[in-house]
Design a protein around this motif. Structure first.
Motif, PDB file in Angstrom:
ATOM      1  N   THR A  69       0.846  -1.187   0.000  1.00  0.00           N
ATOM      2  CA  THR A  69       0.000   0.000   0.000  1.00  0.00           C
ATOM      3  C   THR A  69       0.883   1.238   0.000  1.00  0.00           C
ATOM      4  OG1 THR A  69      -0.085  -0.012   2.423  1.00  0.00           O
ATOM      5  CG2 THR A  69      -1.888  -1.114   1.239  1.00  0.00           C
ATOM      6  N   PRO A  70       0.372   2.381  -0.468  1.00  0.00           N
ATOM      7  CA  PRO A  70       1.184   3.595  -0.455  1.00  0.00           C
ATOM      8  C   PRO A  70       1.355   4.195   0.933  1.00  0.00           C
ATOM      9  CG  PRO A  70      -1.014   4.067  -1.309  1.00  0.00           C
ATOM     10  CD  PRO A  70      -0.927   2.580  -1.158  1.00  0.00           C
ATOM     11  N   ILE A  71       0.519   3.791   1.892  1.00  0.00           N
ATOM     12  CA  ILE A  71       0.523   4.425   3.209  1.00  0.00           C
ATOM     13  C   ILE A  71       0.734   3.389   4.298  1.00  0.00           C
ATOM     14  CG2 ILE A  71      -0.886   5.703   4.889  1.00  0.00           C
ATOM     15  CD1 ILE A  71      -2.369   6.938   2.490  1.00  0.00           C
ATOM     16  N   GLY A  72       1.606   3.722   5.245  1.00  0.00           N
ATOM     17  CA  GLY A  72       1.797   2.924   6.452  1.00  0.00           C
ATOM     18  C   GLY A  72       1.958   3.865   7.630  1.00  0.00           C
ATOM     19  N   VAL A  73       1.299   3.578   8.748  1.00  0.00           N
ATOM     20  CA  VAL A  73       1.292   4.498   9.884  1.00  0.00           C
ATOM     21  C   VAL A  73       1.306   3.714  11.203  1.00  0.00           C
ATOM     22  CG1 VAL A  73       0.015   6.329  11.099  1.00  0.00           C
ATOM     23  CG2 VAL A  73       0.039   6.287   8.596  1.00  0.00           C
ATOM     24  N   VAL A  74       2.083   4.228  12.175  1.00  0.00           N
ATOM     25  CA  VAL A  74       1.981   3.792  13.566  1.00  0.00           C
ATOM     26  C   VAL A  74       1.232   4.897  14.306  1.00  0.00           C
ATOM     27  CG1 VAL A  74       3.220   3.217  15.678  1.00  0.00           C
ATOM     28  CG2 VAL A  74       4.112   2.461  13.467  1.00  0.00           C
ATOM     29  N   VAL A 104      -1.436  -0.030  14.270  1.00  0.00           N
ATOM     30  CA  VAL A 104      -0.530   0.026  13.124  1.00  0.00           C
ATOM     31  C   VAL A 104      -1.385  -0.261  11.898  1.00  0.00           C
ATOM     32  CG1 VAL A 104       1.405  -1.093  11.971  1.00  0.00           C
ATOM     33  CG2 VAL A 104       1.493  -0.685  14.438  1.00  0.00           C
ATOM     34  N   PHE A 105      -1.410   0.674  10.942  1.00  0.00           N
ATOM     35  CA  PHE A 105      -2.321   0.462   9.818  1.00  0.00           C
ATOM     36  C   PHE A 105      -1.689   0.758   8.466  1.00  0.00           C
ATOM     37  CE2 PHE A 105      -3.305   4.972  10.774  1.00  0.00           C
ATOM     38  CZ  PHE A 105      -3.364   5.545   9.510  1.00  0.00           C
ATOM     39  N   ALA A 106      -2.237   0.067   7.465  1.00  0.00           N
ATOM     40  CA  ALA A 106      -1.916   0.299   6.058  1.00  0.00           C
ATOM     41  C   ALA A 106      -3.159   0.886   5.396  1.00  0.00           C
ATOM     42  CB  ALA A 106      -1.517  -1.007   5.371  1.00  0.00           C
ATOM     43  N   ALA A 107      -2.958   1.784   4.441  1.00  0.00           N
ATOM     44  CA  ALA A 107      -4.093   2.416   3.769  1.00  0.00           C
ATOM     45  C   ALA A 107      -3.781   2.641   2.297  1.00  0.00           C
ATOM     46  CB  ALA A 107      -4.442   3.748   4.445  1.00  0.00           C
ATOM     47  N   ASP A 108      -4.849   2.716   1.526  1.00  0.00           N
ATOM     48  CA  ASP A 108      -4.709   2.920   0.086  1.00  0.00           C
ATOM     49  C   ASP A 108      -5.823   3.853  -0.389  1.00  0.00           C
ATOM     50  OD1 ASP A 108      -3.775   0.565  -2.547  1.00  0.00           O
ATOM     51  OD2 ASP A 108      -3.893   2.748  -2.547  1.00  0.00           O
ATOM     52  N   HIS A 109      -5.600   4.447  -1.560  1.00  0.00           N
ATOM     53  CA  HIS A 109      -6.590   5.348  -2.144  1.00  0.00           C
ATOM     54  C   HIS A 109      -7.608   4.596  -2.988  1.00  0.00           C
ATOM     55  CE1 HIS A 109      -3.705   8.261  -0.764  1.00  0.00           C
ATOM     56  NE2 HIS A 109      -2.797   7.802  -1.585  1.00  0.00           N
ATOM     57  N   ARG A 110      -7.484   3.285  -3.047  1.00  0.00           N
ATOM     58  CA  ARG A 110      -8.418   2.477  -3.829  1.00  0.00           C
ATOM     59  C   ARG A 110      -8.816   1.245  -3.018  1.00  0.00           C
ATOM     60  NH1 ARG A 110      -5.674  -1.884  -6.001  1.00  0.00           N
ATOM     61  NH2 ARG A 110      -3.394  -1.779  -5.891  1.00  0.00           N
ATOM     62  N   PRO A 111      -9.969   0.653  -3.313  1.00  0.00           N
ATOM     63  CA  PRO A 111     -10.383  -0.556  -2.587  1.00  0.00           C
ATOM     64  C   PRO A 111      -9.428  -1.708  -2.839  1.00  0.00           C
ATOM     65  CG  PRO A 111     -12.220   0.435  -3.765  1.00  0.00           C
ATOM     66  CD  PRO A 111     -10.984   1.117  -4.269  1.00  0.00           C
ATOM     67  N   ARG A 112      -9.287  -2.590  -1.863  1.00  0.00           N
ATOM     68  CA  ARG A 112      -8.416  -3.762  -2.018  1.00  0.00           C
ATOM     69  C   ARG A 112      -8.633  -4.717  -0.845  1.00  0.00           C
ATOM     70  NH1 ARG A 112      -2.606  -2.451  -2.380  1.00  0.00           N
ATOM     71  NH2 ARG A 112      -2.411  -4.643  -1.880  1.00  0.00           N
ATOM     72  N   ARG A 113      -7.901  -5.842  -0.852  1.00  0.00           N
ATOM     73  CA  ARG A 113      -7.946  -6.825   0.233  1.00  0.00           C
ATOM     74  C   ARG A 113      -6.526  -7.303   0.523  1.00  0.00           C
ATOM     75  NH1 ARG A 113     -13.006  -9.184   1.290  1.00  0.00           N
ATOM     76  NH2 ARG A 113     -14.651  -8.452  -0.125  1.00  0.00           N
ATOM     77  N   LEU A 114      -6.278  -7.647   1.779  1.00  0.00           N
ATOM     78  CA  LEU A 114      -4.995  -8.211   2.162  1.00  0.00           C
ATOM     79  C   LEU A 114      -5.029  -9.729   2.075  1.00  0.00           C
ATOM     80  CD1 LEU A 114      -3.855  -6.230   5.347  1.00  0.00           C
ATOM     81  CD2 LEU A 114      -3.254  -5.815   2.956  1.00  0.00           C
TER      82      LEU A 114
END
Length: 410
Positions: free
Chosen positions: A44-49, A130-140
């Motif tokens: 994903t383009p985004i990762g955050v703590v 702790v999360f991952a995020a994207d600007h489009r729908p998806r699944r892990l």
């Protein structure tokens, strides 16, 4: 957006957040590294703590997103994530009534996908997510969800380690020891995380450029997969040592054949031994029964073998000898570089790396012997080390006999 949920343990959660001093800036560099790993593992383009107090969200580690570091708690994703203990995955926020009117969905950063794992301490409180995020729908994938949970556990472990180090500052000699250990841990884990991460980033960029033939692209993807697995293995080990320290690791002792476990462990390290031009042999009369948790016992043997392979130069030997008797044991012998007498006790410590490992640039997080000894003691057994520099090392893992009363977790 519906009203935000509040955890049932909110009072205790906020108290532990204050006690741990986890909102201090000390660990932000480590949290940034973890945020990078989140983004690349989850693709994903985004990762955050993200740590959450009563009113604000503190973005202590950020990758791929322009945040000031503090946001109002009205952003709802992590408020939901910290109420549970599993990964919260929102495949398409615009299609979810809970989040479709969230400020982070309607405006910057225009999040459509979110996957957050709660940062749960050993006391059971979720400090944030702790999360991952994207600007489009998806699944892990399931593997990505597992690694995300492991990373969140690693954040909690780092926070607790920092807390204990802070308390130890009251005692001068203990402070020096913990400071040295903390610095070694951060250097080692930072290197162990960044080396495969750099490889992943480089090969991923080449694949994304799209100028590769199919054979080369598949080769690069295999390299990316290997390094992702390496990250997962390291994080699994960090999570295991945290669980062992917290005495929460699964432990089911039963009658187990140490000879078979030793052969299985040797098989798992055989390819690495061949690559290092080592001769590995197993001397194991079958069966040699012990009272042991077979999963944990095999893992302890693998840690001893991993060290032996790592510290034995090409052309050397690694032997596994299984001893029967009232106190059955697995002995791992090598012709490696050996251990200085002054370091015999220190190599048992969490994250300690001997001078030989540093001088020879031998990889590892410095937790192999510590893991093996903690597992042995959990069984009521022990680990003994006999070594001399330049003359190899002998490590003996002893476990209770087959008729012993199962050990009580200590």
């Amino acid at each position: 957006m519906t009203s935000l949920p509040w955890p049932s343990d909110e009072t205790g959660r906020l108290q532990e957040l204050r006690e741990l001093h986890v909102l201090d800036v000390v660990l932000e560099g480590d949290f940034r590294a973890i945020a990078e790993v989140v983004a690349y593992v989850c693709r994903t383009p985004i990762g955050v703590v993200n740590l959450m107090d009563a009113d604000y969200q503190h973005f202590k580690g950020r990758h791929g997103i322009d945040l000031t570091g503090i946001g109002r708690r009205q952003m709802s994703f992590c408020s939901y994530a910290i109420r549970g203990r599993d990964v919260l995955e929102v495949h398409d926020a615009q299609a979810d009534e809970r989040f479709r009117r969230d400020p982070a969905v309607q405006g910057e950063p225009y999040m459509r996908f979110y996957a957050g794992a709660p940062i749960v301490t050993t006391r059971g409180h979720a400090l944030g997510a702790v999360f991952a995020a994207d600007h489009r729908p998806r699944r892990l994938r399931s593997e990505q969800r597992r690694i995300l949970s492991t990373l969140a556990a690693g954040v909690a472990h780092l926070a607790e380690l920092h807390h204990h180090a802070r308390r130890a500052e009251l005692v001068e000699h203990r402070l020096r020891h913990l400071e040295e250990l903390k610095n070694q841990f951060l250097r080692t884990v930072n290197h162990e995380l960044r080396t495969p991460l750099t490889s992943i980033r480089s090969y991923l960029q080449l694949v994304q450029d799209g100028d590769l033939d199919e054979t080369t692209e598949q080769k690069f993807l295999r390299v990316i997969d290997r390094n992702s697995a390496r990250l997962g293995e390291l994080l699994d080990r960090l999570l295991l040592i945290a669980s062992l320290n917290a005495r929460t690791v699964p432990f089911t002792p039963a009658s187990a054949d140490l000879a078979e476990l030793a052969r299985q462990a040797a098989g798992s390290l055989a390819e690495r031994a061949r690559a290092g031009e080592l001769t590995m042999t197993v001397h194991a009369p079958a069966p040699v029964m012990a009272c042991a948790d077979p999963v944990q016992a095999r893992y302890a043997i693998e840690q001893l073998l991993d060290n032996a392979v790592k510290f034995t130069p090409p052309g050397g030997r690694v032997e596994i000898v299984v001893h029967a008797g009232s106190a059955p044991a697995v002995e791992v012998r090598d012709t490696g570089v050996g251990i200085d007498p002054g370091e015999i006790d220190r190599v048992r410590e969490d994250f300690y790396r001997g001078a030989g490992a540093e001088e020879r640039a031998i990889g590892g997080a410095g937790i192999g012997l510590s893991l093996a000894e903690k597992i042995a003691r959990m069984h009521g057994g022990d680990v003994q080390i006999d070594s001399r520099p330049g003359h190899g090392t002998r490590v003996r893992l002893t476990l209770p006999g087959p008729h012993a009363v199962p050990a009580v977790r200590r």
